[in-house]
Write a protein that holds these residues in place. Sequence first.
Motif, PDB file in Angstrom:
ATOM      1  N   GLY A 147      73.366   7.405 -28.055  1.00 30.01           N
ATOM      2  CA  GLY A 147      74.367   8.419 -27.742  1.00 30.01           C
ATOM      3  C   GLY A 147      73.945   9.400 -26.675  1.00 30.01           C
ATOM      4  O   GLY A 147      74.738  10.259 -26.298  1.00 30.01           O
ATOM      5  N   ILE A 148      72.725   9.308 -26.165  1.00 28.35           N
ATOM      6  CA  ILE A 148      72.298  10.229 -25.102  1.00 28.35           C
ATOM      7  C   ILE A 148      72.261   9.565 -23.738  1.00 28.35           C
ATOM      8  O   ILE A 148      71.836  10.182 -22.755  1.00 28.35           O
ATOM      9  N   ALA A 151      86.031  10.535 -26.757  1.00 33.17           N
ATOM     10  CA  ALA A 151      84.801  10.439 -27.549  1.00 33.17           C
ATOM     11  C   ALA A 151      85.007   9.555 -28.788  1.00 33.17           C
ATOM     12  O   ALA A 151      84.156   8.719 -29.127  1.00 33.17           O
ATOM     13  N   VAL A 206      79.805   8.595 -24.755  1.00 40.56           N
ATOM     14  CA  VAL A 206      79.828   9.762 -25.633  1.00 40.56           C
ATOM     15  C   VAL A 206      78.914  10.877 -25.144  1.00 40.56           C
ATOM     16  O   VAL A 206      79.201  12.062 -25.377  1.00 40.56           O
ATOM     17  N   ALA A 207      77.823  10.550 -24.457  1.00 45.38           N
ATOM     18  CA  ALA A 207      76.911  11.586 -23.955  1.00 45.38           C
ATOM     19  C   ALA A 207      77.622  12.491 -22.957  1.00 45.38           C
ATOM     20  O   ALA A 207      77.450  13.716 -22.964  1.00 45.38           O
ATOM     21  N   ALA A 266      80.381  15.919 -31.315  1.00 43.10           N
ATOM     22  CA  ALA A 266      79.096  15.896 -32.013  1.00 43.10           C
ATOM     23  C   ALA A 266      79.037  14.736 -33.000  1.00 43.10           C
ATOM     24  O   ALA A 266      78.004  14.066 -33.138  1.00 43.10           O
ATOM     25  N   HIS A 315      80.091  14.635 -24.841  1.00 37.29           N
ATOM     26  CA  HIS A 315      79.344  15.612 -25.629  1.00 37.29           C
ATOM     27  C   HIS A 315      78.902  16.783 -24.763  1.00 37.29           C
ATOM     28  O   HIS A 315      79.045  17.952 -25.146  1.00 37.29           O
ATOM     29  N   ARG A 356      78.566  11.562 -31.001  1.00 37.21           N
ATOM     30  CA  ARG A 356      77.141  11.474 -30.622  1.00 37.21           C
ATOM     31  C   ARG A 356      76.306  11.015 -31.822  1.00 37.21           C
ATOM     32  O   ARG A 356      75.376  10.209 -31.682  1.00 37.21           O
ATOM     33  N   GLU A 357      76.641  11.477 -33.009  1.00 40.41           N
ATOM     34  CA  GLU A 357      75.869  11.157 -34.214  1.00 40.41           C
ATOM     35  C   GLU A 357      75.988   9.690 -34.586  1.00 40.41           C
ATOM     36  O   GLU A 357      74.984   9.033 -34.880  1.00 40.41           O
TER      37      GLU A 357
END
Length: 397
Positions: free
Chosen positions: A355-356, A270, A362-363, A345, A366, A348-349
């Motif tokens: 990030g989704i 990540a 990273v999604a 997290a 996460h 993702r931020e």
Amino acid sequence: MPASENVSVAASIYPSDLYGYATLLAAEEQAALLRLRSVLETSVRPVIDDHWERGEFPFEIVQPLAELDLMPPNSPAQQGSALFSGFTIFEMARMDASVATFYTAQAGLFRTAVNVGGSQEQVDRLDPLIRSFEATGVFCLTEPEHGSDIAGGLATSARRDGDDWVLNGEKRWIGAASSAKYLAIFARDEADHEVKAFLVASDAPGVTLNKIRRKTSLRMVQNADIRLQNVRVSEADRLQRVNSFRDVADMLRRMRSDVAWLATGVQAGAYEAAVRYVTQRQQFGKPLAAFQLIQERLALMLGNLTSSLGMVVRLSQQQHEGHYVDENSALAKMYCSLRMRETVALAREVVGGNGIVLENDVARFHADAEAVYTYEGTHDINALIVGRAITGVGAFR
């Protein structure tokens, strides 16, 4: 000139290994990890997003991984280092948590069940087949109504009938069960009420496996519900050194270190994905990496990862010396999983709206971290194991 300026420090094979823990490995071990990385990049990376989205495992990657022969032989004269085994899991988890989970189901859970719970004859016969993935298997302990309380609540039953045993009950959340040849089933003996273990063929009469669907974490891992209805298994297929839950606990304290390594590898994956993104993404006329808030979050992520690496490296060194302690492995699983949850997290931020989506990695990390955080003992259960060691008082039965 200060003496320190004359010292040449070997670079780690990992860009996220700030303190160079991987340099503790022998040169041939580092080379083996780089071969593993090559296989992961060529065989795994191109397919993981599509398979994750479909909830299917890419079984075509198993043979290339098996051919690397990463599991050291079981003989004392040939055993590899526990540190290398840990970094093997780290390397896989750095690519994908599902692939690492699939591997540890075989190399950690099932192999430990046989090597720790089996007789010498069983170990000698099965371990080479486990190492080559010819005999695939899974560790079947958790039940639909018993997870954290499995020690006292295990309900699957075993009844002796002549030279056979008859098993009845259910298991849940058994990762990789759908493709396994053998199920290491833990059941309670009706005669003495102690826990025993049995190797059951996955296609044996009375065995029903149903894939668990609609998961939002570790979607590629084929978890299954297992139902056992009057399944007959011979005494020869009972793991001879499992005669109480204490024997199961001995396995668990050995295996929790694998999950701590996996949680640390997820952090590395990540973190590295986040660094790649923020150095390439432009906003307000400059890379995201140039913003102070982004750099602060990256520093937190690297701190989490570095402290986790330090913990699992020392734990593996202790275990290599034969020092297995409940609270040591429980603390590592608890702490590294907690830091993992924060790290993914933060990744993702910093990647923002992108990030989704799976393409930025990273999604996936996460989402998958949520399963890793829970399995092999929840945060609370592992904390209570450590708390018992600290205080001398058990806060749970």
